[in-house]
Write a protein that holds these residues in place. Sequence first.
Motif, short mmCIF file in Angstrom:
data_model
loop_
_atom_site.label_atom_id
_atom_site.label_comp_id
_atom_site.label_asym_id
_atom_site.label_seq_id
_atom_site.Cartn_x
_atom_site.Cartn_y
_atom_site.Cartn_z
N ARG B 99 0.86 -1.19 0.00
CA ARG B 99 0.00 0.00 0.00
C ARG B 99 0.89 1.23 0.00
O ARG B 99 1.88 1.28 0.70
CB ARG B 99 -0.90 0.02 1.24
CG ARG B 99 -1.70 -1.25 1.42
CD ARG B 99 -2.78 -1.39 0.40
NE ARG B 99 -3.31 -2.74 0.34
CZ ARG B 99 -4.53 -3.03 -0.10
NH1 ARG B 99 -5.33 -2.08 -0.52
NH2 ARG B 99 -4.92 -4.29 -0.13
N PHE B 100 0.47 2.22 -0.77
CA PHE B 100 1.28 3.42 -0.89
C PHE B 100 0.59 4.62 -0.24
O PHE B 100 -0.64 4.72 -0.25
CB PHE B 100 1.52 3.75 -2.36
CG PHE B 100 2.58 2.90 -2.99
CD1 PHE B 100 2.30 1.61 -3.41
CD2 PHE B 100 3.87 3.38 -3.14
CE1 PHE B 100 3.28 0.82 -3.98
CE2 PHE B 100 4.85 2.60 -3.71
CZ PHE B 100 4.56 1.32 -4.13
N GLY B 101 1.41 5.52 0.26
CA GLY B 101 0.91 6.82 0.67
C GLY B 101 0.63 7.67 -0.55
O GLY B 101 0.98 7.29 -1.68
N ALA B 102 0.02 8.82 -0.33
CA ALA B 102 -0.35 9.69 -1.45
C ALA B 102 0.83 10.44 -2.04
O ALA B 102 0.71 11.06 -3.09
CB ALA B 102 -1.44 10.67 -1.01
#
Lengths: 111, 110
Positions: B99-102
């Motif tokens: 999962r990635f941050g924005a």
Amino acid sequence: SQTIHQWPATLVQPVGSPLSLECTVEGTSNPNLYWYRQAAGRGLQLLFYSVGIGQISSEVPQNLSASRPQDRQFILSSKKLLLSDSGFYLCAWDTGGTEAFFGQGTRLTVV
Amino acid sequence: GQQLNQSPQSMFIQEGEDVSMNCTSSSIFNTWLWYKQDPGEGPVLLIALYKAGELTSNGRLTAQFGITRKDSFLNISASIPSDVGIYFCAGQSSHNDMRFGAGTRLTVKP
């Protein structure tokens, strides 16, 4: 060494047309494969991931689908593109519990 | 799915200044990673962290895996113009998905 190929690099498609983006990985076996979308000026949204042939997990209900016909091949498709499908699409791979490696991306513009 | 909160969204700094950005999550991750993306390119891995409390450096970059396994930070010291780009944190859970941050968009003024 491992490499990832993603094509095409850029694509302009009319609304309602089909889409097929392809990603292949070399130099590794049984990788986890991912499709991400990055809208302009925004972060990465996970679309699909696959832990094996024919195994696809979808993260976001949408107009797109993914398939994994071979161990190192991952395809992103759409039957009818929408304007909102425009964006930068990235394929990535990892071998589980390790860092992911990304392709160069495909910039899709739906007109 | 798990959500990552990355801050700040953007930074405008002078060349030579230090930079700090961080990510937090409501969920635990087994691996934290930091990537940099140049315009029109795919993200490239900068630093990978595998153990809670781990502090790792890569040149002018330093990153830490939080003790609670729910956060991480990245520091860049003595910034230079080529540090410009978007920096992403990423967390990997036991489910083998990432999962990635924005992202944090960094601008460095000469």
